[in-house]
Design a protein around this motif. Sequence first.
Motif, short mmCIF file in Angstrom:
data_model
loop_
_atom_site.label_atom_id
_atom_site.label_comp_id
_atom_site.label_asym_id
_atom_site.label_seq_id
_atom_site.Cartn_x
_atom_site.Cartn_y
_atom_site.Cartn_z
N ASP A 91 52.31 -3.39 -54.66
CA ASP A 91 52.36 -1.90 -55.00
C ASP A 91 53.13 -1.04 -53.81
O ASP A 91 53.58 0.13 -54.04
CB ASP A 91 51.12 -1.35 -55.27
N ALA A 93 52.90 0.51 -51.46
CA ALA A 93 52.42 1.73 -50.60
C ALA A 93 53.34 2.77 -50.42
O ALA A 93 53.82 2.98 -49.27
CB ALA A 93 51.77 1.20 -49.29
N LEU A 94 54.12 2.89 -51.60
CA LEU A 94 55.08 4.44 -51.37
C LEU A 94 54.60 5.22 -52.04
O LEU A 94 53.87 5.33 -53.32
CB LEU A 94 56.26 3.83 -51.94
N ASN A 95 54.93 6.76 -51.84
CA ASN A 95 54.66 7.85 -52.57
C ASN A 95 55.87 8.50 -53.12
O ASN A 95 56.63 8.69 -52.48
CB ASN A 95 53.90 8.91 -51.57
N ALA A 96 55.85 8.01 -54.70
CA ALA A 96 57.14 8.28 -55.21
C ALA A 96 57.59 9.63 -55.05
O ALA A 96 58.73 10.02 -55.48
CB ALA A 96 56.95 7.79 -56.61
N LEU A 97 56.77 10.73 -54.98
CA LEU A 97 56.90 12.14 -54.97
C LEU A 97 57.53 12.60 -53.98
O LEU A 97 58.36 13.75 -53.97
CB LEU A 97 55.85 12.99 -55.42
N LEU A 106 55.59 7.37 -42.84
CA LEU A 106 54.29 7.91 -43.57
C LEU A 106 53.21 7.39 -42.63
O LEU A 106 53.18 6.04 -42.30
CB LEU A 106 54.06 7.46 -44.86
N GLY A 148 61.13 8.15 -55.93
CA GLY A 148 60.95 7.87 -57.23
C GLY A 148 62.44 7.53 -58.15
O GLY A 148 62.39 7.21 -59.11
N ARG A 162 60.84 -0.54 -43.47
CA ARG A 162 59.66 0.20 -42.84
C ARG A 162 58.93 -0.92 -41.95
O ARG A 162 58.50 -0.62 -40.86
CB ARG A 162 58.76 0.96 -43.65
#
Lengths: 261, 531
Positions: A91, A93-97, A106, A148, A162
């Motif tokens: 998954d 661990a990324l924030n698409a927004l 992050l 995103g 990262r």
Amino acid sequence: MSDSKKPLIEIKDLVKRFGNFTALNGVSLDVYPGEVHALLGDNGAGKSTLIKVLAGVHPATSGSIIIDGKEGKFSTPRQATDAGIGTVYQDLALNALTSVTRNFFLGREIKKGPGAFGLMQMKEMNRITIEEMAKIGINISNPEQPVGTMSGGQRQTLAIARAIYFGAKILILDEPTSALGQKQQMEVLKTIKDVQKLGHIAIILITHNEIHARLIADRYTFLSLGEVIGSGLAEELGGDDIKRLMAGGAEIGDLRDELGA
Amino acid sequence: MNSSNPTVQRKESDRQGQKKWYSSFTSRPEIGPFGVMLLLFLLLGYFSIPEGEFSINPFAGEGFNALGIRNNFRVIAQLGIVALGAGMLIIAGEFDLSVGSMIGFAGGCMAMILKWGFAVVIPYISFDGGFHFEGLKLFEITDVSPLMALLITLCFTLSFGWFQGWLIVKSGIASFIVTLGGLFFLRGITEVSYRAFNRAPDQTAGSTTVTELPDIKNIIIVPGHGEMERDAAKLLPNDQLLEILSKVPANTVAKLTEQLTYINEKVANNKTALAAKKMIETLEKSLAGAKKSGNDSMVDILTKKIEAGVEVPPVAAKAVTDIDIAKAYIDTIFTARPVANFFGGDIMEPVFDWLYFSVDWNVNMYGNMFAKGMYSCLMIWLLLALVCYFVLSRTQAGNWIYSTGGNLSAAQANGVPTNKVKISLFMFTAFCATMFAACQVFEVNTADTAKGNLKELEAIAAAVIGGVVLTGGFGTILGIILGTIIFGIAKEAFFYIPGIDGSFYRVFLGAVLVTAALTNENIRKRIIGSL
């Protein structure tokens, strides 16, 4: 790939039991810097358990993990990260927004000022993000774009970059090509190849895809029912061996024959 | 093979349309709310221009005269204070329904402490003379300062905010339920406390209000008299007022005299103008009557008279007396309770003075000053907004808030202390509610149990109208500010539209809210799932 090289991580007789259930029964494998070590096996073979033990999610029941000659004992993911194990889960661990840079840093933002209220040094963070992504072959023009808007392959690259930037010497990639389109799969494999070329990072690649493994792996380890049932250098193993071992060692013969019967 | 073989390699980025010069504006999520806000401003501006007058300047109407601005921005700022807290919390993926009750609780707490003081009492059951409760007083502070009252109240509200947050992150129960509990609990405890502390000597239940608090923000030190309320000081006997005036420096007296003379002249001029206007109106009425009755000669005379204009004897300006100057001086004495004044007083008085004395704008129909300044809550809202903007967009904490709401597991995997983030924000909404309450209590010097009713929902609506997505991770402070202005101004704007029921503003807001939610969700999906 000479065998005179010292392994970056040595896993010896690793055992992991959950109550009565033995998930890993004495697994050993060595991973060398600058090599891609493919970890193959059918569902339930113990691949996930192995990476979770390495990532510090589950502590091992017995056995040892030696990193760079030092014994590692992990009871939290943080300890594993500090020891140089970077895990890129499916998954990601990324924030698409939020933006590429905000995701890259992050939880480890570069900041000036008191505690969590320190001002983020956006310019510097943007610069580092572009540089680190470029090192493994992705040029992003705008590090402020939301994650995103990136392709699946680019996201994978971001997660890998990262992990490396924050000190991963051993990079564990959990099924990085699954759920991607053809073109993006190639993108990710190219990225892995670029990391391999950096020379100092040992990569453990978990995959179901024999073709992908054959394209980039230097060494193989096959797991079945919590045990190693075969391993070797890429050049030593033939295609049939790989197929047979991936299926858990059973002689399943030719799929076409099976289906035809 | 029939595949085309382009000479130039197409890239993924080629599939994105060419950007137009204006796209950096139109692609911002705040563009929608900004448009609606502009529309409401124009509605309010133009429809509030009195009938029969015409102006292309939207600021010519009642909606945007000095008093209109003062009052509208008070409504907006008060809602804005709680909307900031609610919005930040929603961005982190949770929400708080206890905000409105928290306002009532904090206001009551503050007012009661100001009125009766503060004591810590250990209750115990006594059987002496029948079963009843007794209290063991540990310590007591009477005559609590405004700052102390605020700090004690903050102790209560922040602890409650912490507790709600802690319960939510530890138990995993939806914040909707926990804070709904908070909504009932706090409103109840507020009501119970009011009745208990207001209890009459005969033990009948008391009222649910606190009144007769002194006008704390207007307590001043009057030379020779010590601390007293400004209004009381102005009612001192004349000889004492003159005594006070005798100690005022000469240049201050000169300046006050000049201002009072200006005011008196202005009032006289406006009176003259009003008299003239009234006379014309009378003539016009007679003209209409003459026309109706067909009295042609009368029509002729009256028309000529109206065309010639009327001459009324100018009203003489009132002379400035020493008593007036003394009272004006008392008005200029700075408060002795700066904390109360910070929350409940006025700001920007010099600007409004300048608008009156130099720009000739802030003038009502009688020639007096329309508004003396803006309400202090505007400043508190803007200060809070500035802090929130910096925290959310520039600091590490901001990145943590966005990621906590955007992708909780990703944030946790990267070491973000998501529980701390959430608990802190629950405390922040409680803090905002307390600020709201402080502004109200110190401004009107009363408190009652119904204060803040429905504010929790209005705050959420304002945030959503401003582009915040309820599922978290998406929204900006600028958007929340715009949403608040829309929510605050709609009622006023619809009030002035002729021929429609003023309550249509609710219809409008409901439609805007749902439209905004749809738009926000669309933008969010476009960002998450594009390409």
